[in-house]
Design a protein around this motif. Structure first.
Motif, mmCIF file in Angstrom:
data_model
loop_
_atom_site.group_PDB
_atom_site.id
_atom_site.type_symbol
_atom_site.label_atom_id
_atom_site.label_comp_id
_atom_site.label_asym_id
_atom_site.label_seq_id
_atom_site.Cartn_x
_atom_site.Cartn_y
_atom_site.Cartn_z
ATOM 1 N N PRO A 1 26.095 16.194 19.566
ATOM 2 C CA PRO A 1 25.503 17.523 19.792
ATOM 3 C C PRO A 1 26.583 18.503 20.234
ATOM 4 O O PRO A 1 27.713 18.099 20.530
ATOM 5 N N PRO A 2 26.266 19.783 20.301
ATOM 6 C CA PRO A 2 27.251 20.759 20.781
ATOM 7 C C PRO A 2 27.701 20.455 22.211
ATOM 8 O O PRO A 2 26.958 19.849 22.988
ATOM 9 N N LYS A 3 28.898 20.881 22.539
ATOM 10 C CA LYS A 3 29.411 20.721 23.899
ATOM 11 C C LYS A 3 28.762 21.731 24.837
ATOM 12 O O LYS A 3 28.619 21.491 26.044
ATOM 13 N N LEU A 4 28.334 22.866 24.282
ATOM 14 C CA LEU A 4 27.729 23.939 25.075
ATOM 15 C C LEU A 4 26.851 24.768 24.160
ATOM 16 O O LEU A 4 27.211 25.033 23.013
ATOM 17 N N VAL A 5 25.672 25.194 24.658
ATOM 18 C CA VAL A 5 24.785 26.080 23.916
ATOM 19 C C VAL A 5 24.581 27.347 24.740
ATOM 20 O O VAL A 5 24.210 27.286 25.915
ATOM 21 N N LEU A 6 24.803 28.498 24.112
ATOM 22 C CA LEU A 6 24.632 29.795 24.757
ATOM 23 C C LEU A 6 23.593 30.601 23.985
ATOM 24 O O LEU A 6 23.715 30.770 22.766
ATOM 25 N N TYR A 7 22.575 31.073 24.682
ATOM 26 C CA TYR A 7 21.503 31.858 24.063
ATOM 27 C C TYR A 7 21.668 33.323 24.429
ATOM 28 O O TYR A 7 21.596 33.701 25.605
ATOM 29 N N GLY A 8 21.899 34.163 23.419
ATOM 30 C CA GLY A 8 22.033 35.597 23.628
ATOM 31 C C GLY A 8 20.670 36.250 23.778
ATOM 32 O O GLY A 8 19.904 36.337 22.810
ATOM 33 N N PHE A 9 20.367 36.736 24.976
ATOM 34 C CA PHE A 9 19.019 37.201 25.304
ATOM 35 C C PHE A 9 18.949 38.708 25.468
ATOM 36 O O PHE A 9 19.797 39.322 26.133
ATOM 37 N N ILE A 10 17.939 39.302 24.853
ATOM 38 C CA ILE A 10 17.558 40.689 25.122
ATOM 39 C C ILE A 10 16.055 40.672 25.400
ATOM 40 O O ILE A 10 15.317 39.851 24.843
ATOM 41 N N THR A 11 15.590 41.529 26.267
ATOM 42 C CA THR A 11 14.190 41.464 26.683
ATOM 43 C C THR A 11 13.222 41.859 25.561
ATOM 44 O O THR A 11 12.028 41.573 25.647
ATOM 45 N N GLN A 12 13.726 42.487 24.498
ATOM 46 C CA GLN A 12 12.869 42.805 23.352
ATOM 47 C C GLN A 12 12.380 41.542 22.642
ATOM 48 O O GLN A 12 11.485 41.620 21.787
ATOM 49 N N HIS A 13 12.925 40.384 22.987
ATOM 50 C CA HIS A 13 12.464 39.141 22.379
ATOM 51 C C HIS A 13 11.020 38.810 22.769
ATOM 52 O O HIS A 13 10.367 38.013 22.092
ATOM 53 N N GLU A 14 10.530 39.402 23.840
ATOM 54 C CA GLU A 14 9.168 39.098 24.297
ATOM 55 C C GLU A 14 8.142 39.315 23.187
ATOM 56 O O GLU A 14 7.319 38.434 22.908
ATOM 57 N N ALA A 15 8.151 40.482 22.561
ATOM 58 C CA ALA A 15 7.169 40.797 21.519
ATOM 59 C C ALA A 15 7.329 39.884 20.313
ATOM 60 O O ALA A 15 6.343 39.494 19.668
ATOM 61 N N ARG A 16 8.559 39.517 20.009
ATOM 62 C CA ARG A 16 8.820 38.664 18.848
ATOM 63 C C ARG A 16 8.269 37.256 19.066
ATOM 64 O O ARG A 16 7.769 36.627 18.136
ATOM 65 N N ASN A 17 8.373 36.775 20.295
ATOM 66 C CA ASN A 17 7.967 35.398 20.577
ATOM 67 C C ASN A 17 6.479 35.158 20.395
ATOM 68 O O ASN A 17 6.059 34.041 20.084
ATOM 69 N N VAL A 18 5.677 36.195 20.606
ATOM 70 C CA VAL A 18 4.222 36.042 20.478
ATOM 71 C C VAL A 18 3.664 36.788 19.264
ATOM 72 O O VAL A 18 2.455 36.840 19.078
#
Length: 339
Positions: free
Chosen positions: A163-180
């Motif tokens: 697996p990857p040595k490290l996973v980084l998730y680039g987050f912006i709060t606009q993801h809220e609407a997309r997730n649901v």
């Protein structure tokens, strides 16, 4: 007698004529009234000359970056062309040399992580690769992705060996609407359907801290909605009803999704961190508190997306802001990789 018979024969025809006239007038009022108020039939956004398709459908993720290399025109007359290179695994190139021994760092996220609107060499992932040749950076950022799609992409990566040595998730709060998959988000995707991302997978809140996972869903556009306002309005009403209350679940669903990403990483003994890039008004501290409470590592790289930090004529973060983000991530990389 004859006149009475003829009169009786004409009566049904007169009734039909009256009914037809009433229906025509009623339809004209129902259809014409909204038009007078500025309402129009369904019509996708005309974004001008079509660019090379940058995405292709995917049955689980909705869409993925389309492999290949293309040169895109400048955003404004006189500007520079853009080079976009997507590798066979659907990641955007970081300029990494093939080195199986190098520790791999996966980036997940949306267009901000992808570097949408920029040439390959202007993205923060490319800049990090140049600064850290001992690592192999893989940029899975994909335009219009939310947290759920990033979790699905992460689960695939963690299933690989190694697996990857490290996973980084680039987050912006606009993801809220997309997730649901809110009404506004689905409608916006459908209006811009030519970009290739129209049916996102989504989640809803389950019992306790669980989430219900749902297959990709698009905004349903009814037949004749592109011709009749009354059909378009009924279509809109139906979609409002079908997506009712989803907006209220966005923030909590996003927190649960990020927690699920952290758990998935821990199960594979893979370090994980959230890279906080952009925030809507008043939401930054809420998420910082949540990360601290749940012991989720995070990098606060938030910068204002104001005029000096935007791509002219496009609006996404420019190369200058990507350089700032690269420096922010680079400062924390040694500690993250060692975790």
């Amino acid at each position: 007698m004859r006149n009475e018979i003829e009169s009786a024969q004409r009566r049904p025809a007169a009734v039909v004529a009256v009914l037809l006239t009433w229906l025509v007038v009623s339809f004209a009022i129902v259809e014409g009234g909204p038009r007078l108020l500025g309402r129009r039939p369904w019509q996708p956004v005309d974004s001008g000359p079509k660019e090379t398709a940058l995405h292709e459908p995917d049955p689980m993720l909705g869409w993925v970056n389309k492999p290949g290399h293309c040169v895109l025109p400048p955003h404004l007359p006189g500007g520079a062309e853009r080079e976009v290179t997507v590798l066979p695994d659907h990641s955007r190139t970081t300029g990494a040399k093939s080195d199986a021994a190098a520790d791999r760092v996966d980036f997940l996220g949306c267009s901000v992580t992808n570097g949408y609107g920029l040439s390959d060499a202007d993205t923060f992932a490319w800049k990090l690769q140049q600064a850290h040749p001992e690592l192999h950076f893989v940029n899975f950022g994909t335009a219009a992705y939310g947290t759920y799609q990033s979790l699905l992409r992460m689960e695939k990566a963690l299933a690989e060996s190694p697996p990857p040595k490290l996973v980084l998730y680039g987050f912006i709060t606009q993801h809220e609407a997309r997730n649901v998959a809110t009404y506004d988000w689905l409608r916006g995707l459908a209006l811009n359907a030519e970009r290739g991302h129209v049916a996102p997978p989504y989640v809803t809140l389950g019992p306790g801290d669980t989430l219900e996972r749902h297959a990709p869903e698009s905004f349903s556009v009814w037949p004749l909605a592109d011709r009749l306002v009354v059909v378009r309005l009924a279509n809109d009403a139906y979609m409002h009803l079908a997506t009712w209350s989803r907006s209220d679940e966005g923030a909590e669903a996003t927190r649960r999704l990020i927690a699920a990403m952290a758990r998935a990483a821990r199960a594979r003994s893979t370090p994980f961190a959230v890279v906080f890039f952009l925030t809507q008004e008043g939401k930054r501290q809420e998420y910082v508190d949540s990360f601290r409470k749940n012991e989720i590592a995070y990098l606060d790289c938030v910068q204002p997306l104001d005029e000096p930090n935007r791509i002219p004529g496009e609006g996404h973060p420019n190369g200058q802001l990507n350089s700032v983000w690269a420096q922010c991530i680079s400062a924390k990389l040694p500690d993250l990789v060692r975790r």
